[in-house]
Structures are given as C-alpha cells and as structure tokens.
Write a protein that holds these residues in place. Structure first.
Motif, PDB file in Angstrom:
ATOM      1  N   HIS A  45       0.829  -1.205   0.000  1.00 37.77           N
ATOM      2  CA  HIS A  45       0.000   0.000   0.000  1.00 37.77           C
ATOM      3  C   HIS A  45       0.863   1.255   0.000  1.00 37.77           C
ATOM      4  O   HIS A  45       2.069   1.198   0.248  1.00 37.77           O
ATOM      5  CB  HIS A  45      -0.989   0.017   1.179  1.00 37.77           C
ATOM      6  CG  HIS A  45      -0.360   0.012   2.540  1.00 37.77           C
ATOM      7  ND1 HIS A  45       0.290   1.100   3.069  1.00 37.77           N
ATOM      8  CD2 HIS A  45      -0.303  -0.946   3.484  1.00 37.77           C
ATOM      9  CE1 HIS A  45       0.715   0.818   4.286  1.00 37.77           C
ATOM     10  NE2 HIS A  45       0.376  -0.431   4.561  1.00 37.77           N
ATOM     11  N   ARG A  96     -10.020  -5.069   4.372  1.00 34.27           N
ATOM     12  CA  ARG A  96      -9.843  -4.038   3.331  1.00 34.27           C
ATOM     13  C   ARG A  96     -10.444  -2.710   3.780  1.00 34.27           C
ATOM     14  O   ARG A  96      -9.832  -1.653   3.624  1.00 34.27           O
ATOM     15  CB  ARG A  96     -10.484  -4.471   2.021  1.00 34.27           C
ATOM     16  CG  ARG A  96      -9.701  -5.492   1.289  1.00 34.27           C
ATOM     17  CD  ARG A  96     -10.274  -5.797  -0.092  1.00 34.27           C
ATOM     18  NE  ARG A  96      -9.438  -6.795  -0.706  1.00 34.27           N
ATOM     19  CZ  ARG A  96      -8.253  -6.551  -1.238  1.00 34.27           C
ATOM     20  NH1 ARG A  96      -7.790  -5.331  -1.279  1.00 34.27           N
ATOM     21  NH2 ARG A  96      -7.531  -7.518  -1.752  1.00 34.27           N
ATOM     22  N   ASN A 122      -4.461   7.493   0.104  1.00 31.62           N
ATOM     23  CA  ASN A 122      -5.725   6.983  -0.407  1.00 31.62           C
ATOM     24  C   ASN A 122      -5.603   5.933  -1.498  1.00 31.62           C
ATOM     25  O   ASN A 122      -6.456   5.839  -2.361  1.00 31.62           O
ATOM     26  CB  ASN A 122      -6.580   8.150  -0.902  1.00 31.62           C
ATOM     27  CG  ASN A 122      -6.954   9.067   0.235  1.00 31.62           C
ATOM     28  OD1 ASN A 122      -7.453   8.615   1.257  1.00 31.62           O
ATOM     29  ND2 ASN A 122      -6.690  10.350   0.083  1.00 31.62           N
ATOM     30  N   ARG A 166      -8.267   0.643   4.364  1.00 36.94           N
ATOM     31  CA  ARG A 166      -8.605   1.848   3.577  1.00 36.94           C
ATOM     32  C   ARG A 166      -8.910   3.028   4.499  1.00 36.94           C
ATOM     33  O   ARG A 166      -8.472   4.150   4.251  1.00 36.94           O
ATOM     34  CB  ARG A 166      -9.798   1.569   2.670  1.00 36.94           C
ATOM     35  CG  ARG A 166      -9.438   0.834   1.426  1.00 36.94           C
ATOM     36  CD  ARG A 166     -10.591   0.801   0.429  1.00 36.94           C
ATOM     37  NE  ARG A 166     -10.218   0.007  -0.717  1.00 36.94           N
ATOM     38  CZ  ARG A 166     -10.741  -1.170  -1.020  1.00 36.94           C
ATOM     39  NH1 ARG A 166     -11.693  -1.692  -0.278  1.00 36.94           N
ATOM     40  NH2 ARG A 166     -10.332  -1.827  -2.078  1.00 36.94           N
ATOM     41  N   SER A 174      -6.717   6.388   4.678  1.00 27.57           N
ATOM     42  CA  SER A 174      -7.406   7.646   4.383  1.00 27.57           C
ATOM     43  C   SER A 174      -7.194   8.665   5.497  1.00 27.57           C
ATOM     44  O   SER A 174      -6.975   9.846   5.237  1.00 27.57           O
ATOM     45  CB  SER A 174      -8.899   7.378   4.179  1.00 27.57           C
ATOM     46  OG  SER A 174      -9.577   8.578   3.913  1.00 27.57           O
ATOM     47  N   VAL A 182      -6.319   2.846  -3.417  1.00 24.66           N
ATOM     48  CA  VAL A 182      -7.491   1.986  -3.372  1.00 24.66           C
ATOM     49  C   VAL A 182      -7.116   0.519  -3.557  1.00 24.66           C
ATOM     50  O   VAL A 182      -7.702  -0.369  -2.959  1.00 24.66           O
ATOM     51  CB  VAL A 182      -8.508   2.413  -4.464  1.00 24.66           C
ATOM     52  CG1 VAL A 182      -9.689   1.486  -4.497  1.00 24.66           C
ATOM     53  CG2 VAL A 182      -8.946   3.851  -4.230  1.00 24.66           C
TER      54      VAL A 182
END
Length: 65
Positions: free
Chosen positions: A7, A28, A41, A32, A36, A43
C-alpha cells in the motif's frame, strides 16, 4: 489476520501493515479507513491471510528490492 506490503506510504519505500479482522472484506475496509485518515488513499492493494494456527515467521520487508 491479514498482511499487506504494497500500500501507499509517505515516502517511496516499502510499506507494510498487519490487519486483524473477521474477514478479508472487513480487513480491506479497515486498512482503507486507516490509510485515508493519514491522507494515503491508495485503493488497490494486496491482502494475504495469515494462518494463525500454524507456527511461522512472515517477513514483510527485508530491504531486498
């Protein structure tokens, strides 16, 4: 338990997270949300489920590119 090592991070270096959740969908969503909150961010990322009933070592990042 799930791991993720692809990520987005603050710097262009490897990143890694461990997520403890009921299932992959929840993991997930949790990751996320966490990313955030940090302004990260991305995805799309990969989750790997960890079998917690087996003794093991999982190296998330050893510096090898």
């Amino acid at each position: 338990m799930f791991t993720c090592n692809d990520h987005e991070g603050y710097w262009p270096v490897p990143t890694a997270s461990v997520i403890i959740a009921e299932n992959e969908k929840e993991a997930r969503e949790m990751l996320r949300e966490q990313l955030s909150e940090k302004g990260l961010n991305k995805v799309d990322f990969t989750l790997v489920e960890v079998n917690t009933s087996v003794k093991q070592v999982i190296t998330l990042s050893d510096g090898e590119y």
